[in-house]
Design a protein around this motif. Structure first.
Motif, PDB file in Angstrom:
ATOM      1  N   ILE A  34       0.783  -0.990   0.051  1.00  0.00           N
ATOM      2  CA  ILE A  34      -0.068  -0.106   0.024  1.00  0.00           C
ATOM      3  C   ILE A  34       0.843   1.308   0.060  1.00  0.00           C
ATOM      4  O   ILE A  34       1.572   1.453   0.882  1.00  0.00           O
ATOM      5  N   ILE A  35       0.629   2.052  -1.211  1.00  0.00           N
ATOM      6  CA  ILE A  35       1.291   3.283  -0.893  1.00  0.00           C
ATOM      7  C   ILE A  35       0.278   4.416  -0.435  1.00  0.00           C
ATOM      8  O   ILE A  35      -0.639   4.828  -1.194  1.00  0.00           O
ATOM      9  N   ARG A  36       0.623   4.970   0.522  1.00  0.00           N
ATOM     10  CA  ARG A  36      -0.354   5.928   1.162  1.00  0.00           C
ATOM     11  C   ARG A  36       0.313   7.249   1.119  1.00  0.00           C
ATOM     12  O   ARG A  36       1.333   7.441   1.444  1.00  0.00           O
ATOM     13  N   GLY A  37      -0.810   8.248   1.567  1.00  0.00           N
ATOM     14  CA  GLY A  37      -0.154   9.600   1.933  1.00  0.00           C
ATOM     15  C   GLY A  37      -1.282  10.655   1.606  1.00  0.00           C
ATOM     16  O   GLY A  37      -2.397  10.082   1.322  1.00  0.00           O
ATOM     17  N   ASN A  38      -1.122  11.816   2.133  1.00  0.00           N
ATOM     18  CA  ASN A  38      -2.148  12.913   2.078  1.00  0.00           C
ATOM     19  C   ASN A  38      -2.366  13.344   0.573  1.00  0.00           C
ATOM     20  O   ASN A  38      -1.507  12.723  -0.496  1.00  0.00           O
ATOM     21  N   ASN A  39      -3.511  13.829   0.272  1.00  0.00           N
ATOM     22  CA  ASN A  39      -3.786  14.368  -1.133  1.00  0.00           C
ATOM     23  C   ASN A  39      -2.514  15.214  -1.469  1.00  0.00           C
ATOM     24  O   ASN A  39      -1.942  16.051  -0.792  1.00  0.00           O
ATOM     25  N   GLY A  40      -2.265  14.906  -2.848  1.00  0.00           N
ATOM     26  CA  GLY A  40      -1.093  15.666  -3.504  1.00  0.00           C
ATOM     27  C   GLY A  40       0.240  15.321  -2.957  1.00  0.00           C
ATOM     28  O   GLY A  40       1.274  15.915  -3.183  1.00  0.00           O
ATOM     29  N   SER A  41       0.335  14.276  -2.271  1.00  0.00           N
ATOM     30  CA  SER A  41       1.698  13.658  -1.646  1.00  0.00           C
ATOM     31  C   SER A  41       2.520  12.988  -2.901  1.00  0.00           C
ATOM     32  O   SER A  41       3.784  12.783  -2.557  1.00  0.00           O
ATOM     33  N   GLY A  42       2.007  12.647  -3.897  1.00  0.00           N
ATOM     34  CA  GLY A  42       2.695  11.943  -4.915  1.00  0.00           C
ATOM     35  C   GLY A  42       2.245  10.359  -5.092  1.00  0.00           C
ATOM     36  O   GLY A  42       2.927   9.701  -6.044  1.00  0.00           O
ATOM     37  N   LYS A  43       1.416  10.147  -4.593  1.00  0.00           N
ATOM     38  CA  LYS A  43       0.908   8.631  -4.605  1.00  0.00           C
ATOM     39  C   LYS A  43       0.642   8.293  -6.041  1.00  0.00           C
ATOM     40  O   LYS A  43       1.109   7.173  -6.629  1.00  0.00           O
ATOM     41  N   SER A  44      -0.152   9.047  -6.726  1.00  0.00           N
ATOM     42  CA  SER A  44      -0.515   8.699  -8.223  1.00  0.00           C
ATOM     43  C   SER A  44       0.799   8.798  -8.817  1.00  0.00           C
ATOM     44  O   SER A  44       1.092   7.965 -10.047  1.00  0.00           O
ATOM     45  N   THR A  45       1.609   9.643  -8.738  1.00  0.00           N
ATOM     46  CA  THR A  45       3.007   9.953  -9.406  1.00  0.00           C
ATOM     47  C   THR A  45       3.770   8.781  -9.517  1.00  0.00           C
ATOM     48  O   THR A  45       4.466   8.108 -10.353  1.00  0.00           O
ATOM     49  N   ILE A  46       3.818   8.121  -8.027  1.00  0.00           N
ATOM     50  CA  ILE A  46       4.488   6.794  -7.984  1.00  0.00           C
ATOM     51  C   ILE A  46       3.892   5.874  -8.793  1.00  0.00           C
ATOM     52  O   ILE A  46       4.605   4.916  -9.303  1.00  0.00           O
ATOM     53  N   SER A  47       2.618   5.587  -8.896  1.00  0.00           N
ATOM     54  CA  SER A  47       1.992   4.697  -9.605  1.00  0.00           C
ATOM     55  C   SER A  47       2.135   5.046 -11.102  1.00  0.00           C
ATOM     56  O   SER A  47       2.338   3.845 -11.591  1.00  0.00           O
TER      57      SER A  47
END
Length: 189
Positions: A34-47
């Motif tokens: 699970i890649i987790r974090g606040n909105n705008g922290s880069g989760k989608s970018t890592i994906s």
């Protein structure tokens, strides 16, 4: 966890900035990660980086992602360890370099042991999709009259971005024909 062949597992993801610093370095374990974090922290970018380094064709990078240059992924395919490398680019259909060994070994060996593969195969060189499919034990498959199935098409079934409709089963691409989508489905199922 029982592994069945063919399988592909992401072991480690390393992303470098233009000045050579590590922007992201994560080791993945078997099972769900699970890649987790606040909105705008880069989760989608890592994906997006994962999708891209595994062979997806992606070029709609955020301004933060464009501060990065090289993406490395140590993967395991059917028990063999490989390291993949792709360079962040705003151009589509970028090549991939493959090192047939671990990320640590790739750093020790230097650039001469890397093999560069284009996005599309030619009469003289197989594509990185062909190389990865060979490692996976996939047969060579054709979609339309003159096109091969690519890693991008396989990954589209696994990866859905936030911009795609929640009703979609595959990442939205408008260029695949019905026979290509059917071929991808048959291969995976």
């Amino acid at each position: 966890m029982i592994q069945y062949n063919p399988f592909l597992k992401l072991n480690q993801l390393i992303i470098f900035t233009h000045n050579g610093k590590i922007a992201y370095n994560e080791t993945f374990h078997e099972g769900v990660n699970i890649i987790r974090g606040n909105n705008g922290s880069g989760k989608s970018t890592i994906s997006n980086f994962i999708f891209y380094v595994l062979g997806g064709d992606f070029n709609k990078w955020t301004s933060y992602a464009l501060k990065c240059t090289d993406i490395f992924a140590e993967i395991e395919i059917n028990g063999a360890i490989l390291t993949l490398k792709r360079t962040v680019s705003e151009k589509s259909m970028q090549p991939m370099s493959i090192f047939w060994g671990s990320y640590l070994d790739s750093k020790k060996s230097g650039s001469e042991h890397w093999e560069m593969f284009p996005y599309k195969r030619s009469d003289y060189k197989k594509s990185f999709s062909n190389a990865l499919f060979l490692a996976l034990g996939f047969p060579e498959l054709r979609g339309d009259v003159d096109s091969n199935i690519t890693m991008h098409q396989i990954l589209r079934l696994i990866y859905i971005d936030q911009k795609s409709s929640t009703q979609d089963l595959m990442l939205t691409d408008n260029f695949d024909s019905s026979i290509t989508r059917t071929t991808v489905a048959d291969l995976l199922f």
